[in-house]
Scaffold this active site. Structure first.
Site, PDB file in Angstrom:
ATOM      1  N   HIS A 184       7.647 -31.424  10.413  1.00 52.60           N
ATOM      2  CA  HIS A 184       7.071 -29.956  10.190  1.00 52.60           C
ATOM      3  C   HIS A 184       5.763 -30.217   9.365  1.00 52.60           C
ATOM      4  O   HIS A 184       4.930 -29.315   9.212  1.00 52.60           O
ATOM      5  CB  HIS A 184       7.900 -28.985   9.868  1.00 52.60           C
ATOM      6  CG  HIS A 184       9.055 -28.885  10.927  1.00 52.60           C
ATOM      7  ND1 HIS A 184       8.746 -28.346  12.178  1.00 52.60           N
ATOM      8  CD2 HIS A 184      10.187 -29.103  10.795  1.00 52.60           C
ATOM      9  CE1 HIS A 184       9.728 -27.946  12.802  1.00 52.60           C
ATOM     10  NE2 HIS A 184      10.904 -28.924  12.038  1.00 52.60           N
ATOM     11  N   CYS A 232       3.264  -3.004   3.887  1.00 53.13           N
ATOM     12  CA  CYS A 232       2.483  -1.786   4.244  1.00 53.13           C
ATOM     13  C   CYS A 232       3.154  -1.063   5.356  1.00 53.13           C
ATOM     14  O   CYS A 232       4.620  -1.286   5.432  1.00 53.13           O
ATOM     15  CB  CYS A 232       1.060  -2.390   4.766  1.00 53.13           C
ATOM     16  SG  CYS A 232       0.833  -3.210   6.151  1.00 53.13           S
ATOM     17  N   HIS A 267      10.395 -24.441   9.255  1.00 48.68           N
ATOM     18  CA  HIS A 267       9.414 -25.120   9.999  1.00 48.68           C
ATOM     19  C   HIS A 267       8.121 -24.987   9.462  1.00 48.68           C
ATOM     20  O   HIS A 267       7.227 -25.859   9.456  1.00 48.68           O
ATOM     21  CB  HIS A 267       9.385 -24.746  11.293  1.00 48.68           C
ATOM     22  CG  HIS A 267      10.913 -25.247  12.050  1.00 48.68           C
ATOM     23  ND1 HIS A 267      11.039 -24.957  13.235  1.00 48.68           N
ATOM     24  CD2 HIS A 267      11.822 -25.773  11.588  1.00 48.68           C
ATOM     25  CE1 HIS A 267      12.263 -25.565  13.499  1.00 48.68           C
ATOM     26  NE2 HIS A 267      12.791 -26.063  12.582  1.00 48.68           N
ATOM     27  N   ASP A 279       0.876  -1.179  -0.022  1.00 45.66           N
ATOM     28  CA  ASP A 279      -0.167  -0.012  -0.014  1.00 45.66           C
ATOM     29  C   ASP A 279       0.965   1.350  -0.096  1.00 45.66           C
ATOM     30  O   ASP A 279       2.264   1.092  -0.305  1.00 45.66           O
ATOM     31  CB  ASP A 279      -1.028   0.033   1.137  1.00 45.66           C
ATOM     32  CG  ASP A 279      -0.305   0.197   2.554  1.00 45.66           C
ATOM     33  OD1 ASP A 279       0.895   0.263   2.645  1.00 45.66           O
ATOM     34  OD2 ASP A 279      -1.093   0.271   3.542  1.00 45.66           O
ATOM     35  N   ARG A 290       7.395   1.334   8.187  1.00 46.64           N
ATOM     36  CA  ARG A 290       7.624   2.259   9.139  1.00 46.64           C
ATOM     37  C   ARG A 290       8.195   1.443  10.515  1.00 46.64           C
ATOM     38  O   ARG A 290       8.458   1.979  11.527  1.00 46.64           O
ATOM     39  CB  ARG A 290       6.210   2.724   9.460  1.00 46.64           C
ATOM     40  CG  ARG A 290       5.499   3.498   8.697  1.00 46.64           C
ATOM     41  CD  ARG A 290       4.113   4.119   8.844  1.00 46.64           C
ATOM     42  NE  ARG A 290       3.439   4.590   7.519  1.00 46.64           N
ATOM     43  CZ  ARG A 290       2.239   4.588   7.269  1.00 46.64           C
ATOM     44  NH1 ARG A 290       1.286   4.146   8.075  1.00 46.64           N
ATOM     45  NH2 ARG A 290       1.709   5.139   6.284  1.00 46.64           N
ATOM     46  N   THR A 312       2.961  -1.182   8.678  1.00 44.94           N
ATOM     47  CA  THR A 312       3.457  -2.039   9.997  1.00 44.94           C
ATOM     48  C   THR A 312       4.086  -3.294   9.503  1.00 44.94           C
ATOM     49  O   THR A 312       4.479  -4.316  10.040  1.00 44.94           O
ATOM     50  CB  THR A 312       2.433  -2.154  10.940  1.00 44.94           C
ATOM     51  OG1 THR A 312       1.234  -3.073  10.070  1.00 44.94           O
ATOM     52  CG2 THR A 312       1.931  -0.974  11.661  1.00 44.94           C
TER      53      THR A 312
HETATM   54  C1  RB5 Z   1      -1.808   2.784   6.496  1.00 45.36           C
HETATM   55  O1  RB5 Z   1      -1.645   4.083   7.080  1.00 45.36           O
HETATM   56  C2  RB5 Z   1      -1.585   1.709   7.389  1.00 45.36           C
HETATM   57  O2  RB5 Z   1      -2.570   1.333   8.194  1.00 45.36           O
HETATM   58  C3  RB5 Z   1      -1.211   0.356   6.525  1.00 45.36           C
HETATM   59  O3  RB5 Z   1       0.066   0.636   5.806  1.00 45.36           O
HETATM   60  C4  RB5 Z   1      -0.680  -0.608   7.509  1.00 45.36           C
HETATM   61  O4  RB5 Z   1       0.174  -0.393   8.346  1.00 45.36           O
HETATM   62  C5  RB5 Z   1      -1.913  -1.595   8.241  1.00 45.36           C
HETATM   63  O5  RB5 Z   1      -1.570  -2.652   8.678  1.00 45.36           O
END
Ligand code: RB5
Length: 149
Positions: A133, A65, A98, A8, A109, A67
């Site tokens: 496994h 994304c 595994h 994203d 981020r 996180t």
């Molecule tokens: C976008 O702001 C953020 O929510 C997305 O990139 C992600 O971290 C969601 O899990």
């Protein structure tokens, strides 16, 4: 090896770095977007990447994304996907050995480019150990068969 990749807006820069690495190291890449910096919804991009891995069009997948959590949750809703959210090389190694993970999720981020590339390399060059496994993965597949239509 053919790699599905998607992100994203929160993962676009890291995806570009990953795509460059994959091309440089001889992988074939199928990019499912986004390629725009504007805000978008991560399931829209994680889904086609996960489908490409699940249906065998691609061998492995990478989703990114902010996180890494949203894309990993979305990818893991596709039957046959074992998407590992890894921010360290130990986890990347053992999720291949595994869990026979077929997708990797990163959070732009959370980690930097250098660590991301080491994790990616580990993920792509480590094989599945099999043996005891496989029985556990078969039990995950049984859960999918019970709950997925
Ligand atoms: C976008 O702001 C953020 O929510 C997305 O990139 C992600 O971290 C969601 O899990």
């Amino acid at each position: 090896m053919k790699i599905a990749i998607a992100c994203d807006h929160g993962g676009l820069d890291l995806k570009r770095t990953a795509v460059d690495y994959l091309h440089t190291h001889g992988y074939e890449v199928v990019d499912f977007g986004t390629n725009e910096a504007c805000s978008c919804d991560y399931p829209d991009f994680a889904l086609p990447a996960a489908e490409a891995v699940a249906n065998g069009t691609c061998d492995r997948g990478v989703v990114i994304c902010g996180t890494g959590i949203g894309v990993s949750i979305a990818a893991n809703k596709v039957k046959g996907i074992r998407c590992a959210h890894c921010h360290d090389t130990y986890s990347a190694k053992y999720t291949r050995l595994h869990n026979d993970a077929n997708m990797l999720a990163f959070g732009q981020r959370v980690i930097g480019e250098g660590l991301m590339l080491e994790i990616l390399e580990t993920f792509l060059t480590t094989g599945f150990e099999g043996g005891r496994h496989q029985k556990r993965i078969d039990k995950i597949t049984a859960i999918e068969n019970k709950y997925f239509k």
